[in-house]
Design a protein around this motif. Structure first.
Motif, short mmCIF file in Angstrom:
data_model
loop_
_atom_site.label_atom_id
_atom_site.label_comp_id
_atom_site.label_asym_id
_atom_site.label_seq_id
_atom_site.Cartn_x
_atom_site.Cartn_y
_atom_site.Cartn_z
N PHE A 59 0.81 -1.22 0.00
CA PHE A 59 0.00 0.00 0.00
C PHE A 59 0.84 1.27 0.00
O PHE A 59 0.37 2.34 0.32
N GLN A 60 2.10 1.14 -0.38
CA GLN A 60 2.92 2.32 -0.61
C GLN A 60 3.08 2.49 -2.11
O GLN A 60 2.75 1.59 -2.88
N THR A 61 3.57 3.63 -2.53
CA THR A 61 3.77 3.88 -3.95
C THR A 61 5.25 3.68 -4.27
O THR A 61 6.11 4.29 -3.65
N VAL A 62 5.51 2.79 -5.22
CA VAL A 62 6.89 2.46 -5.61
C VAL A 62 6.98 2.50 -7.13
O VAL A 62 6.09 2.02 -7.83
N ASP A 63 8.06 3.06 -7.62
CA ASP A 63 8.39 3.05 -9.05
C ASP A 63 9.89 2.77 -9.11
O ASP A 63 10.70 3.65 -8.89
N LYS A 64 10.24 1.49 -9.37
CA LYS A 64 11.63 1.09 -9.30
C LYS A 64 12.02 0.35 -10.58
O LYS A 64 11.27 -0.49 -11.06
N THR A 65 13.20 0.66 -11.09
CA THR A 65 13.73 -0.01 -12.28
C THR A 65 14.88 -0.92 -11.86
O THR A 65 15.76 -0.51 -11.10
N TYR A 66 14.83 -2.15 -12.35
CA TYR A 66 15.86 -3.15 -12.06
C TYR A 66 16.69 -3.38 -13.32
O TYR A 66 16.15 -3.52 -14.41
N GLU A 67 18.02 -3.44 -13.17
CA GLU A 67 18.93 -3.81 -14.25
C GLU A 67 19.16 -5.32 -14.14
O GLU A 67 19.73 -5.79 -13.16
N LEU A 68 18.74 -6.06 -15.17
CA LEU A 68 18.80 -7.52 -15.11
C LEU A 68 19.50 -8.07 -16.35
O LEU A 68 20.05 -7.33 -17.16
N LYS A 69 19.48 -9.41 -16.50
CA LYS A 69 20.17 -10.09 -17.59
C LYS A 69 19.83 -9.55 -18.97
O LYS A 69 20.70 -9.31 -19.80
N THR A 70 18.55 -9.41 -19.26
CA THR A 70 18.13 -9.00 -20.60
C THR A 70 17.83 -7.51 -20.69
O THR A 70 17.28 -7.06 -21.68
N GLY A 71 18.18 -6.76 -19.69
CA GLY A 71 17.93 -5.32 -19.73
C GLY A 71 17.23 -4.83 -18.48
O GLY A 71 17.48 -5.29 -17.38
N LYS A 72 16.29 -3.92 -18.69
CA LYS A 72 15.61 -3.26 -17.57
C LYS A 72 14.18 -3.77 -17.40
O LYS A 72 13.52 -4.12 -18.37
#
Length: 128
Positions: A59-72
């Motif tokens: 119930f919080q607001t999150v906007d997160k980008t992860y750097e992974l194997k095939t990109g983002k």
């Protein structure tokens, strides 16, 4: 077209096909009830390659980008729901799953070995 009365009164109240249809309808009803009354989740657990990397309150607001194997991959949590907004993986299946909010629901991205799971309670120990 008229059906002779002899064919209607066979003496058997149920036929095997009738029983199969009744069992199928009953199973469908039970499944619908279970899905409707599934508990609302409380937390979102993000796992990459088997390791928990993040845990958020649903119930919080999150906007997160992860750097992974095939990109983002861009994870959004808002209004008690979680979803993948953007993904650079080949098939984008994780993005097409849509918004999840019930305990036990998951978004899985196999190319990136990422699992986003809604849980009923936090699995992180807190010290008070």
């Amino acid at each position: 077209m008229r059906i002779p009365i002899e064919n209607i009164k066979s003496g058997k109240p149920f036929f095997i096909f009738d029983i199969i249809v009744y069992v199928f309808v009953l199973a469908l009803a039970v499944t619908a009830i279970i899905l409707i009354f599934k508990p609302q989740g409380s937390y979102v657990k993000v796992t990459v390659s088997g390791e928990v990397v993040d845990e958020f309150d649903l119930f919080q607001t999150v906007d997160k980008t992860y750097e992974l194997k095939t990109g983002k991959m861009r994870l959004i949590i808002s209004d008690g729901k979680v979803w993948i907004e953007e993904s650079t993986c080949p098939e984008h299946i994780c993005k097409h799953i849509g918004k999840i909010s019930k305990a036990g629901e998951k978004i899985i991205c196999i190319p990136n070995s990422m699992i986003i799971e809604v849980t009923g309670e936090s699995e992180v120990e807190t010290i008070t």
